[in-house]
Design a protein around this motif. Structure first.
Motif, PDB file in Angstrom:
ATOM      1  N   VAL A  40      41.800  39.993  38.527  1.00 48.64           N
ATOM      2  CA  VAL A  40      41.258  39.036  37.785  1.00 48.64           C
ATOM      3  C   VAL A  40      42.359  37.899  37.667  1.00 48.64           C
ATOM      4  N   LYS A  41      43.545  38.312  37.361  1.00 50.79           N
ATOM      5  CA  LYS A  41      44.545  37.200  37.438  1.00 50.79           C
ATOM      6  C   LYS A  41      44.850  36.571  38.740  1.00 50.79           C
ATOM      7  N   ALA A  43      42.520  36.067  41.253  1.00 49.54           N
ATOM      8  CA  ALA A  43      41.248  35.161  41.481  1.00 49.54           C
ATOM      9  C   ALA A  43      41.502  34.091  40.574  1.00 49.54           C
ATOM     10  N   ARG A  44      41.901  34.080  39.208  1.00 53.04           N
ATOM     11  CA  ARG A  44      42.102  32.865  38.578  1.00 53.04           C
ATOM     12  C   ARG A  44      43.117  32.180  39.190  1.00 53.04           C
ATOM     13  N   GLU A  45      44.236  32.410  39.700  1.00 55.50           N
ATOM     14  CA  GLU A  45      45.154  31.683  40.238  1.00 55.50           C
ATOM     15  C   GLU A  45      44.727  31.031  41.528  1.00 55.50           C
ATOM     16  N   ALA A  47      41.395  30.489  42.241  1.00 54.21           N
ATOM     17  CA  ALA A  47      40.553  29.496  41.750  1.00 54.21           C
ATOM     18  C   ALA A  47      41.043  28.141  41.360  1.00 54.21           C
ATOM     19  N   THR A  48      42.016  28.300  40.687  1.00 55.21           N
ATOM     20  CA  THR A  48      42.955  27.123  40.249  1.00 55.21           C
ATOM     21  C   THR A  48      43.536  26.098  41.287  1.00 55.21           C
TER      22      THR A  48
END
Length: 107
Positions: A40-41, A43-45, A47-48
């Protein structure tokens, strides 16, 4: 006679096996939670980062597009001032061609 103890499981070894299975399951659950958290971390990075690149790209292309449109509009304006009859006949010919194609596709 039959020995009954041969059919009953040894409770100490069964309890040890159960504790071992519970510990293994707990460890696997912990590792799975850590893996999900890491994914999740990541994927979040990602996406950002993609969002930032998209914003930068869009801003750059908007500037280029505005400059290109302004330059083309100025050139078209000068051509129209220098050759008004040519522009009018060209626009009429293009309109005739587009109209013909549209009428042909309606049949």
């Amino acid at each position: 006679m039959t020995d009954v103890t041969s059919f009953t499981p040894d409770t100490s070894s069964a309890a040890a096996a159960l504790d071992s299975a519970e510990k293994t399951a707990a460890q696997k659950t912990k590792r799975a939670k850590e893996a999900v958290s890491k994914a999740v971390k990541s994927a979040r990075e990602t996406a950002t980062e993609v969002a930032q690149q998209t914003r930068t790209f869009a801003a750059d292309k908007a500037k280029v597009g505005a400059a290109w449109t302004r330059d083309k509009a100025q050139v078209a304006h000068h051509v129209a001032e220098e050759h008004p009859l040519g522009v009018a006949l060209g626009a009429f010919a293009i309109g005739l061609g587009v109209g013909f194609l549209i009428a042909r596709n309606l049949d």
